[in-house]
Design an enzyme around this catalytic site. Structure first.
Site, mmCIF file in Angstrom:
data_model
loop_
_atom_site.group_PDB
_atom_site.id
_atom_site.type_symbol
_atom_site.label_atom_id
_atom_site.label_comp_id
_atom_site.label_asym_id
_atom_site.label_seq_id
_atom_site.Cartn_x
_atom_site.Cartn_y
_atom_site.Cartn_z
ATOM 1 N N ASN A 156 4.357 -0.506 -10.493
ATOM 2 C CA ASN A 156 4.723 -0.988 -11.980
ATOM 3 C C ASN A 156 4.106 -0.298 -12.970
ATOM 4 O O ASN A 156 4.392 -0.283 -14.083
ATOM 5 C CB ASN A 156 4.196 -2.710 -11.709
ATOM 6 N N GLU A 257 -7.155 -3.365 -4.909
ATOM 7 C CA GLU A 257 -6.662 -4.123 -6.129
ATOM 8 C C GLU A 257 -5.468 -4.739 -5.613
ATOM 9 O O GLU A 257 -4.483 -4.266 -5.568
ATOM 10 C CB GLU A 257 -6.391 -3.106 -7.272
ATOM 11 N N CYS A 291 -0.337 -7.393 -12.501
ATOM 12 C CA CYS A 291 -1.018 -8.476 -11.709
ATOM 13 C C CYS A 291 -1.829 -9.036 -12.525
ATOM 14 O O CYS A 291 -2.054 -10.055 -12.142
ATOM 15 C CB CYS A 291 -1.764 -7.377 -10.866
ATOM 16 N N GLU A 465 -12.262 -0.622 -10.555
ATOM 17 C CA GLU A 465 -11.722 0.590 -11.074
ATOM 18 C C GLU A 465 -12.101 0.525 -12.443
ATOM 19 O O GLU A 465 -12.520 -0.476 -13.182
ATOM 20 C CB GLU A 465 -10.225 0.511 -10.868
HETATM 21 P P1 NAP Z 1 3.322 -3.527 -2.085
HETATM 22 O O1 NAP Z 1 4.379 -3.817 -1.599
HETATM 23 O O2 NAP Z 1 1.962 -4.011 -1.539
HETATM 24 O O3 NAP Z 1 3.182 -1.962 -2.168
HETATM 25 C C1 NAP Z 1 2.235 -1.234 -2.667
HETATM 26 C C2 NAP Z 1 2.104 0.217 -1.911
HETATM 27 O O4 NAP Z 1 2.106 -0.195 -0.613
HETATM 28 C C3 NAP Z 1 3.335 0.804 -2.103
HETATM 29 O O5 NAP Z 1 3.107 2.363 -2.091
HETATM 30 C C4 NAP Z 1 4.255 0.704 -0.814
HETATM 31 O O6 NAP Z 1 5.084 1.717 -0.336
HETATM 32 C C5 NAP Z 1 3.049 0.496 0.120
HETATM 33 N N1 NAP Z 1 3.359 -0.279 1.202
HETATM 34 C C6 NAP Z 1 4.172 -1.148 1.246
HETATM 35 N N2 NAP Z 1 4.292 -1.797 2.667
HETATM 36 C C7 NAP Z 1 3.335 -0.906 3.558
HETATM 37 C C8 NAP Z 1 2.816 -1.039 4.678
HETATM 38 N N3 NAP Z 1 3.405 -1.872 5.522
HETATM 39 N N4 NAP Z 1 1.758 -0.282 4.943
HETATM 40 C C9 NAP Z 1 1.313 0.437 4.048
HETATM 41 N N5 NAP Z 1 1.816 0.534 2.887
HETATM 42 C C10 NAP Z 1 2.522 -0.161 2.339
HETATM 43 O O7 NAP Z 1 3.210 -4.011 -3.760
HETATM 44 P P2 NAP Z 1 4.361 -3.694 -4.570
HETATM 45 O O8 NAP Z 1 5.447 -4.727 -4.509
HETATM 46 O O9 NAP Z 1 4.630 -2.274 -4.997
HETATM 47 O O10 NAP Z 1 3.334 -4.138 -6.136
HETATM 48 C C11 NAP Z 1 3.308 -5.478 -6.580
HETATM 49 C C12 NAP Z 1 1.945 -6.040 -6.220
HETATM 50 O O11 NAP Z 1 0.878 -5.160 -6.270
HETATM 51 C C13 NAP Z 1 1.730 -7.355 -6.859
HETATM 52 O O12 NAP Z 1 1.078 -8.247 -5.833
HETATM 53 C C14 NAP Z 1 0.679 -7.037 -7.945
HETATM 54 O O13 NAP Z 1 -0.294 -7.921 -8.345
HETATM 55 C C15 NAP Z 1 -0.134 -5.985 -7.215
HETATM 56 N N6 NAP Z 1 -0.823 -5.194 -8.099
HETATM 57 C C16 NAP Z 1 -2.104 -5.253 -8.074
HETATM 58 C C17 NAP Z 1 -3.100 -4.573 -9.281
HETATM 59 C C18 NAP Z 1 -4.474 -4.674 -9.359
HETATM 60 O O14 NAP Z 1 -5.102 -3.964 -10.062
HETATM 61 N N7 NAP Z 1 -4.935 -5.534 -8.978
HETATM 62 C C19 NAP Z 1 -2.081 -3.663 -10.022
HETATM 63 C C20 NAP Z 1 -0.753 -3.524 -9.892
HETATM 64 C C21 NAP Z 1 -0.232 -4.311 -8.926
HETATM 65 P P3 NAP Z 1 6.590 1.314 -0.862
HETATM 66 O O15 NAP Z 1 6.557 1.142 -2.330
HETATM 67 O O16 NAP Z 1 7.461 2.385 -0.382
HETATM 68 O O17 NAP Z 1 6.861 -0.082 -0.173
#
Ligand code: NAP
Length: 489
Positions: A156, A257, A291, A465
Site C-alpha cells: 500500500n 506493524e 492501516c 517505527e
Molecule cells: P499481507 O498479506 O500480510 O502481506 C504483507 C507482506 O507479507 C507481503 O510482502 C506479502 O507477500 C507477505 N506475505 C503474505 N503471506 C505470507 C506468508 N504466508 N508468509 C510470509 N509472508 C507473507 O498484507 P497486505 O495485504 O500486503 O497489506 C495489508 C495489511 O497490511 C493490512 O492489514 C494493513 O493494515 C497492514 N498494514 C499495516 C501497516 C502498519 O504500519 N501497521 C502499514 C501498512 C499496512 P505477497 O505480497 O507476495 O503476498
C-alpha cells in the site's frame, strides 16, 4: 517510464549483483488501472534467500564498523537521489500500485525524509555509564547493531514502508534482506538501484523477490536462519501471527506493524466541516488502503444527519480514474481480492440494514475501481465493524452516550490509530486518553511523520517505527562491567 536499471528487469538485487532467479522463473507485475504488464520480475525462493542471508552476514562486520558519519553520508546521498528522481519514481509507483501521481510523488518525498531522519539518528547513538557500587566497578551501557535484518513489506505504501525499515536498520549498522510485496516489487528495486548509486557497499541491502506462493518459502527461510537476528514486518495481523510463530525457533527480535480498525469519533460539539475534511483525507487517500484509515466512524446523534449529508456531498465529488490522469483523486484498488472484500463488506452491511448514501459498487473505468462510498445506519453486527475494510467505504455509526461510544471504539483486538473531533480540546483529550490505540489524532487526521513514533497496541503490532524509537528497534543494549583496580594492590 521506468528510467532505472533496465538491466534489473527480470532480476533482483543480491550481494551487490542484479540476479535472475536460479530457476530463471519470472512473474508479471501489472498495472491495476488497466491490467497491462509493466515488467517481469524474478520468482525467487529458498536458494536466493540463503544467498542473500550469506551476503548480508558477510557484509555485517564492515558495515557495523563503518563510522556513523560515513553511514549517514551514504544515507543522505540516497535520500537526495530519491528527491532528484521523484517524478520517475512516482510514475513507476502509480503504474504498479495505482495511487494518483501526486500522492505517489508525495510518498517518495516522505520516504526521502525518513532516510534523512535516520541519517541524523545514526550520528546520535549514545551510550551510558553507571556505577555498580557492590562490585567496585563501572558499567558501560552501549547500543550495538543487532545484526542481519529481514524486512517484509506490503504494497500500500511501497516506498515509505521500505525506507521506514531499511533506513533505520542501515543507520544502526545492520545489513538488510528485503522481501517486498508481490504486487509492488518495482519501487523496491528502483530504491535498491539508487542505494547502490549512493555508494552502499555490496551485500548491505539485498532484495529477494517472489510471488504470493513463494512469499511463505522466502519468509520461512529467513525465519529459520540463525544468521538473521531481527524481523521487521508490516502487513496483516494474520501473517504477523504466523511470523511470530516461525521466529520463535531462533528467538528473533520482532517489530510488527499489523492491521488496524481505527475508530473516529465525532463528538456533539465538533466542528462538522473540520471532521468531514478529516474523514476525507484519512479515509479516501490511497483509496482507503491504509492501516490508519478510520474504519468505524461514530457520530453523535445531534450532528449525525448534518455530518452524513456534508460527507456524502464531498465524497460524491472525488474523481476516480487512472492515477496518471492529473484530474484523478482516487485510483483503483490493488487487486481483485481487495475489490471482492470491499464489495462483500458493503453487501453485508446493506443486508443488515445499512443505507448507501453514495457509491457502493465497482465503478468505471476498470474492474478494480470502487466507487467512493458512504454508508449510513451502520451497526455492530455488520462485518465492517469488526474487520478492516482497506477500501473507500465510510461507515457511519450513530451514538448518544460518550461512555457507550468509548466502549464500542475499544471493542476490537486492533489498536493502531484513533481519531476524536470536538471543539473543546481538553474534553476531546479526555476521550482520547481512554482509547486503546498507539496513535490518536485530535481534530487531526494526519498522524504520520518521521518525528512521530508509529505503531499499535493489542493485535496491531509490537514496536515503533520513526522517531528516535525507530533506530532502537535495530539495536541491542550491551552492558560491559569494568572492575576497578583495588587501591591496595
Ligand atoms: P499481507 O498479506 O500480510 O502481506 C504483507 C507482506 O507479507 C507481503 O510482502 C506479502 O507477500 C507477505 N506475505 C503474505 N503471506 C505470507 C506468508 N504466508 N508468509 C510470509 N509472508 C507473507 O498484507 P497486505 O495485504 O500486503 O497489506 C495489508 C495489511 O497490511 C493490512 O492489514 C494493513 O493494515 C497492514 N498494514 C499495516 C501497516 C502498519 O504500519 N501497521 C502499514 C501498512 C499496512 P505477497 O505480497 O507476495 O503476498
Amino acid at each position: 517510464m521506468w528510467k532505472f536499471a533496465t538491466e534489473a528487469n527480470g532480476k533482483a538485487f543480491i550481494a551487490g549483483q542484479w540476479q535472475a532467479a536460479a530457476s530463471a522463473a519470472t512473474f508479471p507485475v501489472t498495472n491495476p488501472a488497466d491490467g497491462s504488464v509493466i515488467a517481469n520480475v524474478p520468482n525467487m525462493g529458498a536458494k536466493e534467500t540463503q544467498d542473500a542471508i550469506a551476503a548480508a552476514h558477510d557484509a555485517f562486520p564492515s558495515w557495523a564498523a563503518t563510522s556513523s558519519k560515513d553511514r549517514a553520508a551514504i544515507l543522505e546521498t540516497w535520500a537526495q537521489l530519491l528527491r532528484d528522481n521523484a517524478e520517475d519514481l512516482g510514475e513507476l509507483m502509480t503504474a504498479e500500485q495505482g495511487k494518483p501521481l501526486l500522492e505517489a510523488i508525495g510518498e517518495i518525498m516522505t520516504s526521502a525524509d525518513y532516510i534523512d531522519w535516520f541519517a541524523e539518528e545514526a550520528k546520535h547513538v549514545h551510550g551510558e555509564t553507571a556505577d555498580a557500587p557492590s562490585q567496585n566497578a563501572t558499567v558501560q551501557i552501549s547500543r550495538e547493531p543487532i545484526g542481519v535484518v529481514a524486512a517484509i513489506t506490503p504494497w500500500n505504501f511501497p516506498a515509505a514502508m521500505v525506507t521506514r525499515k531499511v533506513a533505520p536498520a542501515l543507520a544502526a549498522g545492520c545489513p538488510v534482506i528485503l522481501k517486498p510485496a508481490e504486487d509492488t516489487p518495482l519501487i523496491a528495486l528502483a530504491l535498491a538501484e539508487l542505494a547502490e548509486r549512493a555508494g552502499l557497499p555490496a551485500g548491505v541491502l539485498n532484495i529477494v523477490i517472489g510471488d504470493r506462493a513463494q512469499a511463505a518459502v522466502i519468509s520461512k527461510t529467513l525465519m529459520d536462519s540463525t544468521d538473521v537476528e531481527k524481523l521487521s514486518f508490516t502487513g496483516s495481523t494474520d501473517v504477523g501471527k504466523l511470523l511470530i510463530g516461525q521466529s520463535a525457533k531462533t528467538v528473533k527480535k520482532l517489530a510488527l506493524e499489523l492491521g488496524g480498525n481505527a475508530p473516529l469519533i465525532v463528538l456533539e460539539d465538533a466542528d462538522v466541516d473540520v471532521a468531514v475534511k478529516g474523514v476525507l483525507s484519512a479515509k479516501f487517500m490511497n483509496a482507503g488502503q491504509m492501516c490508519v484509515a478510520p474504519n468505524r466512524i461514530y457520530v453523535h446523534e445531534k450532528v449525525y444527519d448534518e455530518f452524513a449529508q456534508k460527507l456524502t456531498e464531498a465524497v460524491k465529488d472525488i474523481k476516480v480514474g487512472d492515477g496518471l490522469d492529473p484530474n484523478t483523486q482516487m485510483g483503483p484498488l490493488i487487486n481483485q481480492k481487495a475489490v471482492d472484500k470491499v464489495q462483500h463488506q458493503v453487501d453485508d452491511a446493506v443486508a443488515k440494514g445499512a443505507e448507501i448514501l453514495c457509491g457502493g459498487h465497482v465503478s468505471q473505468p476498470g474492474t478494480l475501481f470502487f466507487e467512493p462510498t458512504v454508508l449510513k445506519n451502520a451497526t455492530p453486527e455488520m462485518e465492517i465493524k469488526s474487520q478492516e475494510t482497506f477500501g473507500p467505504v465510510a461507515a457511519l455509526f450513530k451514538f448518544r452516550e460518550e461512555a457507550e461510544v468509548i466502549t464500542q471504539a475499544n471493542d476490537t483486538r486492533y489498536g493502531l490509530a484513533a481519531y476524536v473531533f470536538g471543539r473543546d480540546e481538553a474534553h476531546a483529550a479526555e476521550v482520547a486518553k481512554q482509547l486503546q490505540a498507539g496513535m490518536v489524532g485530535i481534530n487531526e487526521s494526519m498522524l504520520i511523520d518521521e518525528a512521530i513514533p508509529f505503531g499499535g497496541v493489542k493485535e496491531s503490532g509490537i514496536g515503533r517505527e520513526n522517531s528516535h524509537f525507530g533506530i532502537e528497534e535495530y539495536q541491542e543494549i550491551k552492558s560491559t562491567i569494568i572492575k576497578k583496580k583495588s587501591p591496595h594492590i
